[in-house]
Write a protein that holds these residues in place. Structure first.
Motif, short mmCIF file in Angstrom:
data_model
loop_
_atom_site.label_atom_id
_atom_site.label_comp_id
_atom_site.label_asym_id
_atom_site.label_seq_id
_atom_site.Cartn_x
_atom_site.Cartn_y
_atom_site.Cartn_z
N GLY A 134 0.82 -1.37 -0.04
CA GLY A 134 -0.12 0.05 -0.11
C GLY A 134 0.80 1.21 0.05
N SER A 135 2.10 1.00 0.33
CA SER A 135 3.05 2.08 0.37
C SER A 135 3.73 2.53 -1.24
CB SER A 135 4.25 1.90 1.10
OG SER A 135 5.27 2.93 0.96
N LYS A 136 3.79 4.04 -1.15
CA LYS A 136 4.38 4.02 -2.82
C LYS A 136 5.60 3.54 -2.85
CE LYS A 136 1.63 8.62 -3.13
NZ LYS A 136 1.68 10.10 -3.47
N ASN A 137 6.40 3.43 -1.89
CA ASN A 137 7.78 2.88 -2.12
C ASN A 137 7.84 1.42 -1.47
OD1 ASN A 137 8.63 5.41 -2.87
ND2 ASN A 137 8.39 6.34 -1.02
N ALA A 138 6.80 0.52 -1.79
CA ALA A 138 6.64 -0.63 -0.93
C ALA A 138 7.89 -1.46 -1.22
CB ALA A 138 5.46 -1.46 -1.66
N LYS A 139 8.60 -1.59 -2.27
CA LYS A 139 9.84 -2.43 -2.22
C LYS A 139 10.96 -1.89 -1.59
CE LYS A 139 13.03 -4.57 -5.65
NZ LYS A 139 13.25 -4.36 -7.10
N GLN A 140 11.21 -0.59 -1.57
CA GLN A 140 12.11 0.13 -0.55
C GLN A 140 11.89 0.09 0.88
OE1 GLN A 140 13.01 4.10 -1.82
NE2 GLN A 140 13.37 4.66 0.17
N ASP A 141 10.71 0.15 1.06
CA ASP A 141 10.41 -0.05 2.59
C ASP A 141 10.52 -1.42 3.28
OD1 ASP A 141 9.60 2.55 2.43
OD2 ASP A 141 7.48 2.20 2.40
N TRP A 142 10.17 -2.28 2.23
CA TRP A 142 10.14 -3.89 2.51
C TRP A 142 11.79 -4.32 2.67
CZ3 TRP A 142 11.77 -8.22 -0.76
CH2 TRP A 142 11.69 -9.51 -0.02
N GLN A 143 12.66 -3.78 1.78
CA GLN A 143 14.10 -3.95 1.96
C GLN A 143 14.40 -3.50 3.24
OE1 GLN A 143 15.30 -2.27 -1.78
NE2 GLN A 143 15.12 -4.40 -2.86
N TYR A 144 13.97 -2.28 3.83
CA TYR A 144 14.33 -1.54 4.78
C TYR A 144 14.25 -2.40 6.00
CZ TYR A 144 14.37 1.34 8.90
OH TYR A 144 14.48 1.71 10.33
#
Length: 240
Positions: A134-144
């Motif tokens: 649901g985040s605009k930066n889902a992939k980046q957030d998940w990696q974090y």
């Protein structure tokens, strides 16, 4: 200086909330992070109540919101002092029940619980993925979030699953005498935004429901917006 106790959610420890803590501290608040705990153990609960009594605001993300509700209620019963209660992306009854039908289906939760017991690390990575959907930066957030995934403290994680399965804090919110503020994310992949509709039906005296655009992890990634939401509410609620 007003103080905030901020309780984390399930599975990832307190590290992901460090940025929100620092942001609130930069605005002049004293903030302390607390990991989830077994609220069904009276000795442990009493110890957490003793800590929480020192704070003006008791807040929590996801499961932490339910635990914050428990602490706020218990403190009020013991001291007659109503703390400010804030929940972020939190469903007061995580598993769908007849009395509160908006939640995860029991069968889906049991599957997740079984998966965690068999392979904790893989399940936590999957959970992290759901947190960021649901985040605009889902992939980046998940990696974090992968940096916060570990199979340490498995006992408290299993206890946390028991809490998610059995804890129902709806009645607490209905009867709580203090101010309460609940923020839900419109694109949350774990706690449906429709929870906000059910919260609005709660007949509490001092309850406010609010929303943000983002994922279940908005308190971890939408730091500026989350801080502003909390500050805006506290400025009209806390006495100087």
């Amino acid at each position: 200086m007003h103080s905030i106790l901020l309780i984390t959610g399930w599975g990832l420890g307190t590290k992901p909330l460090e940025a929100l803590k620092q942001s609130l501290q930069a605005q002049g608040y004293q903030v302390e992070l607390m990991n989830i705990f077994n609220a069904f153990d009276q000795v442990e609960l009493d110890a957490k109540i003793k800590i929480a009594q020192k704070f003006d605001v008791i807040a929590g993300w996801s499961l932490g919101g339910q635990l914050a509700s428990v602490l706020a209620e218990q403190i009020y019963k013991k001291t007659a002092k109503a703390k400010v209660l804030i929940t972020l992306a939190s469903n007061p009854c995580f598993i769908a029940k007849e009395c509160w039908p908006i939640g995860m289906q029991y069968s889906a939760f049991q599957s997740f619980k079984s998966s965690f017991q068999q392979d904790a690390l893989t399940t936590l990575k999957r959970f992290s993925y759901l947190v960021t959907q649901g985040s605009k930066n889902a992939k980046q957030d998940w990696q974090y979030l992968q940096n916060s995934v570990n199979d340490e403290d498995k006992t408290i994680k299993i206890q946390g699953l028991e809490l998610l399965e059995n804890l129902n804090s709806v009645s607490i919110l209905e009867s709580y005498q203090g101010p309460q503020y609940h923020v839900l994310a419109e694109d949350d992949g774990l706690v449906a935004y429709k929870v906000a509709d059910y919260l609005r039906k709660i007949p509490a005296k001092f309850i406010k429901i609010d929303s943000v655009i983002g994922s279940h992890g908005f308190p971890l990634f939408n730091i500026h917006e989350t801080t502003n939401k909390i500050l805006g509410y506290l400025k009209t609620t806390l006495k100087k």
